[in-house]
Design a protein around this motif. Structure first.
Motif, PDB file in Angstrom:
ATOM      1  N   GLU A 188       0.829  -1.212   0.000  1.00 30.33           N
ATOM      2  CA  GLU A 188       0.000   0.000   0.000  1.00 30.33           C
ATOM      3  C   GLU A 188       0.858   1.255   0.000  1.00 30.33           C
ATOM      4  OE1 GLU A 188      -3.212   2.271   2.958  1.00 30.33           O
ATOM      5  OE2 GLU A 188      -2.648   0.174   3.347  1.00 30.33           O
ATOM      6  N   LEU A 189       2.018   1.191   0.689  1.00 34.37           N
ATOM      7  CA  LEU A 189       2.900   2.350   0.811  1.00 34.37           C
ATOM      8  C   LEU A 189       3.989   2.375  -0.265  1.00 34.37           C
ATOM      9  CD1 LEU A 189       3.411   2.294   4.718  1.00 34.37           C
ATOM     10  CD2 LEU A 189       1.863   3.774   3.420  1.00 34.37           C
ATOM     11  N   TYR A 190       3.968   1.429  -1.198  1.00 34.89           N
ATOM     12  CA  TYR A 190       4.944   1.326  -2.283  1.00 34.89           C
ATOM     13  C   TYR A 190       6.362   1.112  -1.753  1.00 34.89           C
ATOM     14  CZ  TYR A 190       1.016   3.224  -4.904  1.00 34.89           C
ATOM     15  OH  TYR A 190      -0.231   3.428  -5.448  1.00 34.89           O
ATOM     16  N   ILE A 191       6.479   0.333  -0.719  1.00 32.50           N
ATOM     17  CA  ILE A 191       7.778  -0.036  -0.153  1.00 32.50           C
ATOM     18  C   ILE A 191       8.184  -1.370  -0.782  1.00 32.50           C
ATOM     19  CG2 ILE A 191       9.012  -0.721   1.940  1.00 32.50           C
ATOM     20  CD1 ILE A 191       7.052   1.182   3.444  1.00 32.50           C
ATOM     21  N   LYS A 192       9.305  -1.390  -1.491  1.00 35.96           N
ATOM     22  CA  LYS A 192       9.661  -2.556  -2.295  1.00 35.96           C
ATOM     23  C   LYS A 192      10.778  -3.395  -1.681  1.00 35.96           C
ATOM     24  CE  LYS A 192       8.255  -0.235  -6.569  1.00 35.96           C
ATOM     25  NZ  LYS A 192       8.681   0.232  -7.929  1.00 35.96           N
ATOM     26  N   GLU A 193      11.536  -2.855  -0.743  1.00 34.65           N
ATOM     27  CA  GLU A 193      12.654  -3.591  -0.178  1.00 34.65           C
ATOM     28  C   GLU A 193      12.191  -4.747   0.717  1.00 34.65           C
ATOM     29  OE1 GLU A 193      13.816   0.534  -1.168  1.00 34.65           O
ATOM     30  OE2 GLU A 193      12.291  -0.269   0.180  1.00 34.65           O
ATOM     31  N   LYS A 194      13.035  -5.738   0.890  1.00 37.72           N
ATOM     32  CA  LYS A 194      12.721  -6.896   1.734  1.00 37.72           C
ATOM     33  C   LYS A 194      12.648  -6.499   3.197  1.00 37.72           C
ATOM     34  CE  LYS A 194      14.337 -11.550   2.934  1.00 37.72           C
ATOM     35  NZ  LYS A 194      15.375 -12.588   2.698  1.00 37.72           N
ATOM     36  N   TYR A 195      13.563  -5.612   3.620  1.00 38.01           N
ATOM     37  CA  TYR A 195      13.615  -5.160   5.008  1.00 38.01           C
ATOM     38  C   TYR A 195      13.430  -3.646   5.065  1.00 38.01           C
ATOM     39  CZ  TYR A 195      15.876  -9.712   5.635  1.00 38.01           C
ATOM     40  OH  TYR A 195      16.165 -11.049   5.623  1.00 38.01           O
ATOM     41  N   MET A 196      12.871  -3.184   6.174  1.00 43.28           N
ATOM     42  CA  MET A 196      12.600  -1.744   6.304  1.00 43.28           C
ATOM     43  C   MET A 196      13.070  -1.215   7.652  1.00 43.28           C
ATOM     44  SD  MET A 196       8.949   0.234   6.238  1.00 43.28           S
ATOM     45  CE  MET A 196       8.822   1.972   6.701  1.00 43.28           C
ATOM     46  N   VAL A 197      13.941  -0.213   7.591  1.00 45.89           N
ATOM     47  CA  VAL A 197      14.414   0.513   8.770  1.00 45.89           C
ATOM     48  C   VAL A 197      13.736   1.875   8.780  1.00 45.89           C
ATOM     49  CG1 VAL A 197      16.416   1.528   9.925  1.00 45.89           C
ATOM     50  CG2 VAL A 197      16.634  -0.671   8.732  1.00 45.89           C
ATOM     51  N   LEU A 198      13.161   2.275   9.909  1.00 48.83           N
ATOM     52  CA  LEU A 198      12.401   3.528   9.983  1.00 48.83           C
ATOM     53  C   LEU A 198      13.008   4.488  10.998  1.00 48.83           C
ATOM     54  CD1 LEU A 198       9.815   5.157   9.234  1.00 48.83           C
ATOM     55  CD2 LEU A 198       8.680   4.004  11.151  1.00 48.83           C
ATOM     56  N   GLY A 199      13.065   5.756  10.620  1.00 43.48           N
ATOM     57  CA  GLY A 199      13.420   6.830  11.537  1.00 43.48           C
ATOM     58  C   GLY A 199      12.407   7.953  11.385  1.00 43.48           C
ATOM     59  N   VAL A 200      12.053   8.603  12.496  1.00 43.52           N
ATOM     60  CA  VAL A 200      11.067   9.688  12.467  1.00 43.52           C
ATOM     61  C   VAL A 200      11.581  10.844  13.313  1.00 43.52           C
ATOM     62  CG1 VAL A 200       8.702  10.390  12.991  1.00 43.52           C
ATOM     63  CG2 VAL A 200       9.153   8.053  12.187  1.00 43.52           C
ATOM     64  N   GLY A 201      11.596  12.051  12.742  1.00 42.48           N
ATOM     65  CA  GLY A 201      12.028  13.218  13.496  1.00 42.48           C
ATOM     66  C   GLY A 201      12.475  14.336  12.569  1.00 42.48           C
ATOM     67  N   GLN A 202      12.595  15.528  13.102  1.00 45.37           N
ATOM     68  CA  GLN A 202      12.992  16.687  12.308  1.00 45.37           C
ATOM     69  C   GLN A 202      14.338  16.454  11.630  1.00 45.37           C
ATOM     70  OE1 GLN A 202      12.385  19.378  15.846  1.00 45.37           O
ATOM     71  NE2 GLN A 202      11.715  20.793  14.262  1.00 45.37           N
ATOM     72  N   PHE A 203      14.512  17.057  10.471  1.00 42.34           N
ATOM     73  CA  PHE A 203      15.779  16.934   9.743  1.00 42.34           C
ATOM     74  C   PHE A 203      16.746  18.005  10.244  1.00 42.34           C
ATOM     75  CE2 PHE A 203      13.843  14.744   5.734  1.00 42.34           C
ATOM     76  CZ  PHE A 203      13.540  13.642   6.531  1.00 42.34           C
ATOM     77  N   ILE A 204      17.249  17.777  11.431  1.00 46.15           N
ATOM     78  CA  ILE A 204      18.195  18.694  12.062  1.00 46.15           C
ATOM     79  C   ILE A 204      19.370  17.884  12.609  1.00 46.15           C
ATOM     80  CG2 ILE A 204      16.531  20.504  12.635  1.00 46.15           C
ATOM     81  CD1 ILE A 204      16.244  19.298  15.405  1.00 46.15           C
TER      82      ILE A 204
END
Length: 377
Positions: A188-204
């Motif tokens: 649904e999110l168009y994520i194609k890789e086998k594994y997914m690493v996520l980070g969330v936060g301001q780009f600072i």
């Protein structure tokens, strides 16, 4: 019982907390302003969600940290059984605190966290101590926050623990998301890789995304690294040009909570390589979706919620030369062991069950209703 909270801006999770608390007490919340867009902070809330408390906004626009809104004194003259301040470093709340001190009116301070500044001048420390000391009691989410409060003059005997969080009990994931379900969400999110690493936060710089980017050269090319928090900066662009990344790197802009939750649910591991976070609510959110977490000793939420080798890993020396390599090793250790990943996920869910808006409300109520007789930390 009549209770007054003084706060800066109406972030959504705070509204949820006040709504829950307002079911049990006669609650008024004075917000300094409705917005904080001038500080790069954007959030979505609807006034219709304010249901169980009286909300007062001193300003319809952006908050001004270094300005006193004298309208605050009007509301301090009303009688309340409990008064709780949440952002004493803002000038308006600072003025309110000084007024309460001068009038000898009891009040509580609520802290989301704090980091001791050992190198600050004696005058600055004395002034902070003047502001922080003398409260009737303190609400603190962690041992590190306790240390901060005591360093600046708080009485340790009246520091009360509460679980700092941003989601309700019904929003908590109660079991692991199976791999097939993750595949559906990723599609649904168009994520194609086998594994997914996520980070969330301001780009600072403070968030440490440069460390994660440099770690991608040690990862395999079937790993997708998704960092959510804004537009890709020139700094990150330069880093990507200099490294020979194997993992696929994706920068995503801010998104609504519903979409963000899908990214949490799609991920295999959550990473926050922060150089400094007074708390770090994204750690709560990741664990609430059953994710293993890798963060640093500079993240108070991580130090409080991530148990080394049980539901994730804590990186001790964030500025060492091999930090990115250590981070990559931790990521691969989780991704390459399904049993370990499942164990970490289950432990994250078990730990975070104690960190809901309802539990947070109950902790405050113990103090608000019972005063000095309430259970300590």
């Amino acid at each position: 019982m009549k209770v007054l909270f003084i706060s800066n801006i109406p972030v959504p999770y705070r509204i949820n907390f006040y709504n829950e608390l307002g079911k049990k007490v006669d609650l008024t919340v004075v917000f300094e302003a409705k917005k904080a867009e001038n500080q790069g902070i954007q959030f979505n809330y609807n006034l219709d969600t304010i249901k169980n408390f009286r909300a007062i906004f001193l300003s319809e626009g952006n908050i001004r940290e270094k300005r006193v809104d004298f309208e605050i004194f009007r509301y301090l003259k009303e009688p309340y059984d409990r008064i709780i301040l949440t952002s004493y470093s803002y000038y308006t709340e600072m003025a309110a605190l000084l007024y309460l001190k001068m009038k000898k009116i009891s009040y509580f301070l609520s802290s989301d966290g704090g980091i001791i500044k050992y190198g600050e001048s004696l005058i600055k420390r004395k002034y902070k101590s003047f502001l922080i000391s003398s409260a009737q009691g303190y609400f603190s989410p962690s041992e590190k926050s306790d240390e901060y409060l005591v360093y600046y003059g708080a009485d340790a005997d009246v520091i009360y623990r509460y679980p700092f969080t941003s989601f309700k009990d019904r929003e908590l994931q109660t079991e692991n998301i199976e791999s097939e379900k993750k595949k559906e969400i990723r599609k649904e999110l168009y994520i194609k890789e086998k594994y997914m690493v996520l980070g969330v936060g301001q780009f600072i710089h403070r968030k440490g995304w440069d460390i994660l980017l440099k770690a991608t050269k040690y990862l395999s090319n079937d790993i997708g690294v998704y960092i959510i928090g804004g537009k890709k900066t020139d700094v990150y662009e330069n880093i990507m040009e200099q490294i020979d990344a194997n993992a696929k790197i994706h920068f995503l802009d801010f998104m609504d909570n519903e979409t963000l939750k899908k990214y949490y649910q799609a991920a295999d591991v959550f990473v926050l390589p922060t150089r400094e976070d007074i708390w770090g609510l994204v750690v709560n959110e990741a664990m609430g979706c059953g994710l293993p977490v890798i963060t640093t000793e500079n993240c108070i939420a991580g130090m409080e919620l991530v148990h080394q080798g049980e539901n994730g890993y804590i990186i001790k020396d964030i500025e060492s030369d091999n930090t990115s390599q250590i981070l990559a090793e931790y990521i691969l250790k989780i991704l390459n062991d399904e049993n370990l990943q499942r164990k970490f996920s289950e432990e994250s869910i078990k730990i975070i069950k104690q960190y809901t808006i309802e539990e947070m409300c109950d902790s405050y109520l113990q103090v608000i209703l019972n005063g000095d007789e309430c259970k300590k930390k």
